[in-house]
Each structure stands twice: as C-alpha cells, then as structure tokens.
Enzyme design. Structure first.
Site, mmCIF file in Angstrom:
data_model
loop_
_atom_site.group_PDB
_atom_site.id
_atom_site.type_symbol
_atom_site.label_atom_id
_atom_site.label_comp_id
_atom_site.label_asym_id
_atom_site.label_seq_id
_atom_site.Cartn_x
_atom_site.Cartn_y
_atom_site.Cartn_z
ATOM 1 N N PHE A 135 -22.616 11.324 -6.449
ATOM 2 C CA PHE A 135 -23.576 10.540 -5.668
ATOM 3 C C PHE A 135 -22.891 9.799 -4.531
ATOM 4 C CE2 PHE A 135 -26.233 6.774 -4.902
ATOM 5 C CZ PHE A 135 -27.474 7.368 -4.746
ATOM 6 N N GLY A 136 -21.685 9.353 -4.756
ATOM 7 C CA GLY A 136 -20.967 8.589 -3.742
ATOM 8 C C GLY A 136 -19.911 7.711 -4.398
ATOM 9 N N GLY B 213 -18.007 9.765 -7.321
ATOM 10 C CA GLY B 213 -18.622 10.898 -8.003
ATOM 11 C C GLY B 213 -19.530 11.673 -7.087
ATOM 12 N N ILE C 202 -14.007 1.484 -7.620
ATOM 13 C CA ILE C 202 -13.477 1.819 -8.946
ATOM 14 C C ILE C 202 -13.692 3.281 -9.298
ATOM 15 C CG2 ILE C 202 -13.688 -0.512 -9.879
ATOM 16 C CD1 ILE C 202 -16.360 0.291 -11.089
ATOM 17 N N GLY C 203 -14.318 4.048 -8.415
ATOM 18 C CA GLY C 203 -14.536 5.455 -8.715
ATOM 19 C C GLY C 203 -15.314 6.140 -7.614
ATOM 20 N N LYS D 109 -23.235 1.888 -7.190
ATOM 21 C CA LYS D 109 -23.063 3.249 -6.679
ATOM 22 C C LYS D 109 -23.777 3.356 -5.335
ATOM 23 C CE LYS D 109 -23.808 6.707 -9.424
ATOM 24 N NZ LYS D 109 -24.325 7.572 -10.518
ATOM 25 N N ASP E 10 -26.169 16.955 -17.280
ATOM 26 C CA ASP E 10 -24.816 16.794 -16.756
ATOM 27 C C ASP E 10 -23.958 15.996 -17.734
ATOM 28 O OD1 ASP E 10 -22.811 17.250 -14.936
ATOM 29 O OD2 ASP E 10 -23.327 15.575 -13.633
#
Length: 811
Positions: free
Chosen positions: A464-465, A462, A459-460, A481, A589
């Site tokens: 981190f992974g 970023g 679903i995404g 994640k 962040d």
C-alpha cells in the site's frame, strides 16, 4: 500502475485467426530511416546502417561536441554527441502509423568543454517519460530500446536536463516495425503504452550481433541467467533454415539463429528418465507490468509431435505447450505472449517443465524477450479505477472512469499547504456511502502525529505504501499507512480495508483507529504493534548469530511455545473472519508479514486490502488472482474460484515459516528448496520434518508436538480445498500440539512421574469429542462474543476440554 502481485496472465495463442497477418510480414523490408548521427556534420556507417547528420532534426538550444581522443575500435557514432543545456528535442516526420522501434545510443566521452558522464537528464518519447534522472558511467556505451505506438504525423524525442546539469545523445534509431509486431491487447485501450526492452535472450546459443538480426537487434546468451545449470543442456545447433509457417512466428519476430538453438531439460543422478524444470531468473523492476514473449522451435530430434510441457512465468502463471497444436513439420517456430506484473523481489523467473516422464521426454525453450510496460501519464489512473469495480459491470467501469477524471482535475496540494497554514477538509475521493464517517481523522492530526511523515519515523513499507510510527494528541501510539501513487495497492484496497475493519473487533485482528482521505491522500491509522511482524522475528536477516550454523544469516528469537501461541492466535483471527460475521470474509493475503505482534507477543492478523466477502454458504467466488508468491493457493490460481480454504493453504505456509524460520520463496537456494511449501511437504511425507526446522529449535521441540504440527501443515497444504480443514480444526490441532509440548516439558521437570507410572510420554493422541467444524469456542480472554452453532448451542472453551485430558493417566 496498479500493483497485483499476481496479475492474471493473458497468453496469446497464435491461431489461424492471425494467418492474414503474415503476408504483410513477409512483404516487410527494413526501412532506411531514421538513423541519426547526433552532433556530427557527416554521415557514419554503423553495422550495415548509415547514420546521417542531425543538423535538420535537432531543435532548441543545442551544441555539438566530439571526442578528442577516441579509441581506435570505437564506432564513429560514439565519437560525437549533441549537448542540451535546456529542454530540447528532435522532431521527425512520420509517413506511416504503427509500432516503431526507437533506440537511443549514449557514450559519455570527455572533451575540453564537457564531461558527459556528469550529465543528469530525463528523456521522453512520444510524450511518455522513459528515462528519469538518467546518467551513464564514463567510457561506457549504453543503448536503450523502446517500442512505441505512433499515430501522429510528427514524433518527438525530448531531452530535459536536471537542474544545474545537461543532457546528451550520440545517436538515434527510429523505424517502423512489421505490422502487428505487438498484439493489440498489450497496447492498452488507447494504444499509448511504451515498451522498454529489458532482456532479449538467445536460449541455448551465444550472442547474436545486430548485423545478424532481421531488425538489427542484439541477443545475448542465456547461461548467466540459468537458475541451476545442471538442470539443462544446450541442443546441438540446427543447421537448416527454420520452417516458418502461417500461424506461427516469422523471421522478423526473431532471427534464424534464435530458432536454431535451444535448451532442454537435462537428467541428473541415477534416475536417467527423470527430468526437471529448467528455470531462468531475470532482474526486473519491482511491482510494474511486463510484456513477455517466449520463442519455441522444435529442433530436438527425439521429441515427437505428441509432446506436452508447461511454461511457468514468475513462478505461478502457466501455459501448456502442445506441439501437436502447431505445424507438424520439424523446426516450425512459434511464440507466446503474456503480460505479467513483477512482484517486490526484483526478479522474474521463467521455467519450462515436463508434465510426466511417460508423456514428455523433454521441455525446451529457444528465446526470451522481456519488456517493461511504461504507461502514458494518466492511463494508470484509469486502470486503477477500473479495478475498483468488483462486479465487472461495464456500466460501473465507465462511471468509475468518469468519476476518476473529475477527481484528478482537482489541484493536488502538499500536506500543510493552504491559507493560514491549515488544511482543506475536503476529500477528492468519492467515498462509498456506507463508509464509517466516525473513523475519519483530520489530515492535520496525522501530520502532527508523524511529524510531517518524518523519514525517521518510518517503520516499514508494503504494497500500500510506507508505514510510519506516530502518536496522536491523546497520547495513543499508532501506525500510519500512507499510500503512494504508483506504489502498488490503490483505492479499491483502501476502501476494502476500511469497510472490513470497521465491521470487526477481535483480539487477534488488528484494530483500525481511523482513516484520512483529504487532498488525494489515502491514509490508514491502526493500533501500534510494538513487536512488529512475525516475519521480522523469524528471518529479518540480522547479523549471523555465532555458532548458529545458519547459512542465511537470519536469527530467530522466538521459542517453540511462542511460535505456537502466535500461530494459534492468528488462526483464531482467521476463523473469526471466516465464520464470525453475517457473511465470511476471505483475507486473500495471509503471510508472516501480515501477522503483527503486540508488546506481549499476541498475534493479530493485518492488511485486509485484498480481502473479499463471500456468501453465507461458503460457495466459491469467481475473482481475479491476488495474493503473494509462495503463499498462493494452487487451486485458486488454476480455477479463479476463491474460498476460505485458500486462506487455509496460505496459513499452512505460514506454519512452515514459523517452524523453519525461512521465507516462503528463496531463489538463492537449490531448485528443490526454493519453494517452502513443496520442500516442507517433501520432508513431512518422509516423516522427517525435523530435518528442516529452525536450527535454534533443534532439541527443543517435543517429538509428539512436532508430529502433530507437521500433520496440521500437511492438511492445510493439500492440493484441493475440499481436503483441507476449516480454521476451527486448525486451531484445535495447534492447541493440541502446544498441550503435548507443555506436557512433555512438565514431565522433564518431574521425572519421577514416569518412573511411577511406567508409561512413556510418547503416547498416541487421546480421542475426544470435536465440535462441528464451523464452531470455535473462544478462550475466556477473547474480546468478542462466544460463537454458537447453527442450533444456537454454545460450547465450553478448549481449555476446559484440555483440562480433562491427562496424558499420564492415558485417559
């Protein structure tokens, strides 16, 4: 390689310390080897170099091939090729250690035996993989250039065909470069980094062919890389030889032609004394290290020695150029080196700009070189551990390196492998002793929840992974994640996320359900947020809505009420981080992509991998710069001093995103609109913020609510942290903006009220008592204990205060 979206830039000033280098540079002569004509039985001339047959240097099972119908203007080195059906190599004898230039030439012709454009293969130089699954389009000449530190007596160029394919090469160049051609700090502690040349630009000039370069390099013109051509102009070519001097650049750093042309900032419009930044945009690989060299030579006649201007790399990393620090003679070349990490945009921007109209009549640039840093396998792991050590203590760094080495010795096993199909419940990571072991989730459960990380469940993605949707055995929906080696954030961020989220529980902070650290996996399991990120709802670049008039094609589906509620919720979560624990936590962040929405559009702050804990008195924390381009606090970047006010600045950018429905940085726009914070502050100070709001909100925001919202944004985006509000003040201001909007909406539904009172609803804000800045009363639905002030006094909720405010009665 560890991904820091803003890695600290190490600019090297060419000072008298390096003067001793230049006698060696001036004594350098261009070498005669190695220049290899691959697959040929004879020598061929290419430029002013003689390429000899490769009979004595090729090793392994190889065959030669030639182009049966070569083009008349095609160089002889591209008419033959060496073909590799199996892993093979060239081995070259080295009689001098140092930095070597390695160029590999490819031209895929077709013969009766081979169609070279079908080749798929890997290439390694000095045991470093530099080309992976490489191929070349038919009838297209391509050469790849690398700078390699060679310390052995033999040097190999290795070719490894992909399965059921083959490899080929037309020509190889390899020769030693001038001494200290690349600074030692850029080579890493072991000197094993390889640099691949990505861009070599003659700024202000045209193409420089290899025959006109001291090291047979090719330079291209800069016009196609200019961000806005109207902001720059070419400097008339300088006809004399540059004045090379000890402590500056040499003719081997760049040829005369680079230093004899330049671009300077231009003037536009009616203000002829006003100059603008000149920006070049270059395509680069995402989230990797790059070595950048910028060339300067004062050939602008009206520029005096007192000139100062700034250079910006990747939008934030900056360096002050002071011509008076260099040779006072005109046309004296020098350069700056820096190492910078690319972000996820795939674009690197380089700009020059004056400091002020009175001080600097022009900013200029003569040349640009951008090289991608390719680390030898294993070096990136060591760096990854080094950055885990927050304190910077040398002893801890050494210990971390030792621990990492031991960990990497363990054999990596794929999820689900093992005897009987089970998983080995052993972590190869050395977890902190205060990690919450109750949160550990078995790898087998994560695999079952995500259907073995099925791509359909992704679903995404970023820093981190990748992120997967999953369902645990108890029926709870989760977001998983999973870290990927070399993808970006690493072990430090993994530990930090667990340590922070295991300490906090708040309605507006995403909840950590668990983590997994088995078999070198780094996995974080969160509550699933049904509506995704705030960014998705503002500008996910969906198909353009008919009649929206939006050039970006993005579609926002959030009302002004919803946006304010989301911003208020995120602000509450941030305030809790800053004040609700024993010591403040600074997120570092904050951005719209890190504000998640549940099924009821309740906002929750997420992604704490870069967060830092600070002292109770909120004094600054000295730290390396981390954050996302467009959101980064300029004061934090300049001083490296991190405070909770850095989060406030980033949140101010998020507020503008919510209002304007556009990214924090958009390189496709004209120069003055690229940075949302600058653009928004420009219109806010003019009192015309309504001109840049999301077109879908036009006519749907109460003017008083928008005014209050704009004031809040302006306070958050102040240049200095001391002038910015605390998050409790931001919460109050946003709540008040929402209250003004609701009051106006109620008035529209009850117009008779206005006729009765004779008052306009556009009254100045009422005055009411403010709680101390470090106190935030909590709504009754907040899932945490009320906060108290330093005296232990509790306070009523904001809703109670607002219930006493009646705009109609002007109380």
């Amino acid at each position: 390689m560890e991904d820091f979206r803003f890695r600290r830039c190490f600019f090297m000033i060419l000072c008298p310390l390096f003067i001793s280098v230049f006698p060696f540079l001036s004594a350098y002569t261009f070498p005669e080897k190695y220049f290899i004509n691959c697959g040929s039985n004879s020598s061929s001339l290419f430029g002013n170099r003689t390429f000899v047959s490769d009979k004595k240097t090729a090793a392994g099972e190889t065959v030669s091939d030639s182009d049966p119908t070569p083009e008349s203007n095609l160089s002889a080195i591209y008419q033959t090729a060496r073909i590799f059906k199996n892993p093979s190599y060239y081995e070259l004898e080295i009689d001098q250690i140092g930095i070597y230039v390695v160029r590999l030439h490819f031209y895929p012709f077709s013969s009766s035996q081979n169609i070279l454009s079908l080749a798929r293969f890997d290439v390694a130089v000095s045991k470093v993989l530099v080309l992976s699954n490489f191929s070349v389009p038919n009838k297209t000449s391509v050469f790849k250039e690398f700078l390699v530190s060679v310390k052995d007596s033999k040097f190999r160029v290795e070719f490894n065909p992909q399965e059921s394919s083959f490899a080929f090469i037309n020509a190889i160049e390899m020769f030693v470069a001038p001494e200290n051609f690349i600074p030692g700090w850029a080579l890493s502690g072991t000197g094993d980094n390889v640099f691949q040349v990505i861009h070599r630009i003659n700024v202000g000039g045209s193409v420089i062919p290899p025959g006109n370069d001291t090291l047979m390099r090719e330079w291209v013109g800069d016009d196609r890389f200019l961000f806005s051509k109207g902001m720059a102009k070419n400097v008339t070519q300088y006809s004399k030889k540059p004045n090379y001097f000890n402590g500056g650049a040499s003719e081997y750093d760049a040829p005369d032609y680079v230093y004899q042309t330049a671009k300077e900032g231009s003037t536009t419009g009616q203000n002829r004394d006003q100059r603008f930044n000149v920006t070049w945009s270059f395509d680069v690989e995402e989230n990797v290290g790059h070595f950048v060299r910028l060339h300067f030579c004062n050939i602008i006649s009206e520029v005096e020695n007192g000139t100062e201007f700034n250079v910006y790399v990747n939008g934030g990393l900056s360096r002050l150029i002071r011509l008076q620090d260099y040779n006072s003679s005109p046309a004296s070349p020098f350069y700056f080196d820096c190492e910078v990490e690319s972000d996820g945009s795939g674009v690197m921007n380089i700009s020059v700009g004056v400091l002020g109209d009175d001080l600097s009549p022009a900013a200029f640039l003569n040349g640009v070189e951008i090289m991608q840093v390719i680390e030898r396998e294993g070096n990136s792991g060591v760096k990854r551990w080094v950055f885990v050590v927050i304190s910077g203590c040398l002893v801890v760094v050494v210990l971390a390196g030792i621990v990492l080495f031991c960990c990497l010795k363990s054999r990596r096993r794929k999820p689900g492998e093992g005897d009987g199909g089970g998983t080995e419940m052993t972590s190869v990571f050395c977890m902190s002793p205060d990690m919450n072991l109750d949160l550990r989730v078995p790898l087998v459960e994560v695999i079952l929840a995500t259907n073995s990380f099925d791509p359909k469940n992704m679903i995404g993605e970023g820093g981190f992974g990748k992120v997967y949707k999953g369902t645990l055995q108890n029926g709870v929906k989760v977001a998983v994640k999973r870290s990927e080696p070399g993808h970006g954030q690493g072990l430090q961020e993994f530990h930090t996320e667990i340590m922070v989220l295991s300490r906090i529980r708040h309605r507006h902070l995403v909840s950590l359900i668990g983590y997994c650290s088995e078999q070198e996996e780094m996995i974080l399991v969160y509550e699933f947020m049904e509506k995704g990120t705030l960014r998705d709802h503002l500008y996910s670049f969906k198909p353009q809505q008919p009649g929206s008039g939006r050039s970006s094609g993005s579609v926002s589906v959030l009302s002004w009420d919803q946006r304010l509620e989301i911003c208020i919720g995120a602000a509450k979560g941030l305030h809790y981080l800053h004040t609700g624990l024993d010591g403040p936590i600074i997120h570092r962040d904050i951005k719209s992509a890190n504000i998640l929405l549940d099924e009821n559009y309740v906002a929750k702050v997420a992604d704490f991998g870069l967060s830092r804990s600070g002292p109770n008195d909120f004094s600054h924390i000295s730290t390396d710069v981390k954050g996302s381009f467009g959101y980064l606090d300029p004061e934090y970047f300049r001083s490296l001093q991190l405070t909770q006010k850095s989060d406030v600045y980033s949140f101010g950018v998020v507020l503008l995103e919510a209002l304007c429905a556009r990214p924090a940085v958009n390189n496709m726009l004209v120069r003055e609109e690229v940075n949302l914070a600058d653009w928004g502050m420009f219109w806010q100070k003019k009192g015309e913020l309504d001109k840049i709001i999301d077109p879908l909100l036009v006519g749907k925001i109460d003017p008083n609510s928008l005014r209050k919202f704009g004031e809040t944004v302006e306070k958050c985006l102040q240049e200095y942290g001391v002038d910015r509000p605390n998050m409790v003040d931001v919460v109050w201001d946003l709540k008040y903006a929402l209250q003004l909007h609701h009051s106006a909406m109620r008035r529209e539904l009850q117009p008779e009220d206005d006729s009765r009172t004779g008052y306009s609803w556009q009254l100045p804000p009422p005055v009411f008592h403010r709680f101390p800045s470090h106190i935030m009363p909590i709504d009754r639905d907040e899932e945490c204990e009320p906060l108290t002030d330093s005296l232990g006094n509790s306070h009523s909720s904001p809703s109670a205060v607002f219930s006493q405010l009646r705009i109609n009665d002007a109380r």
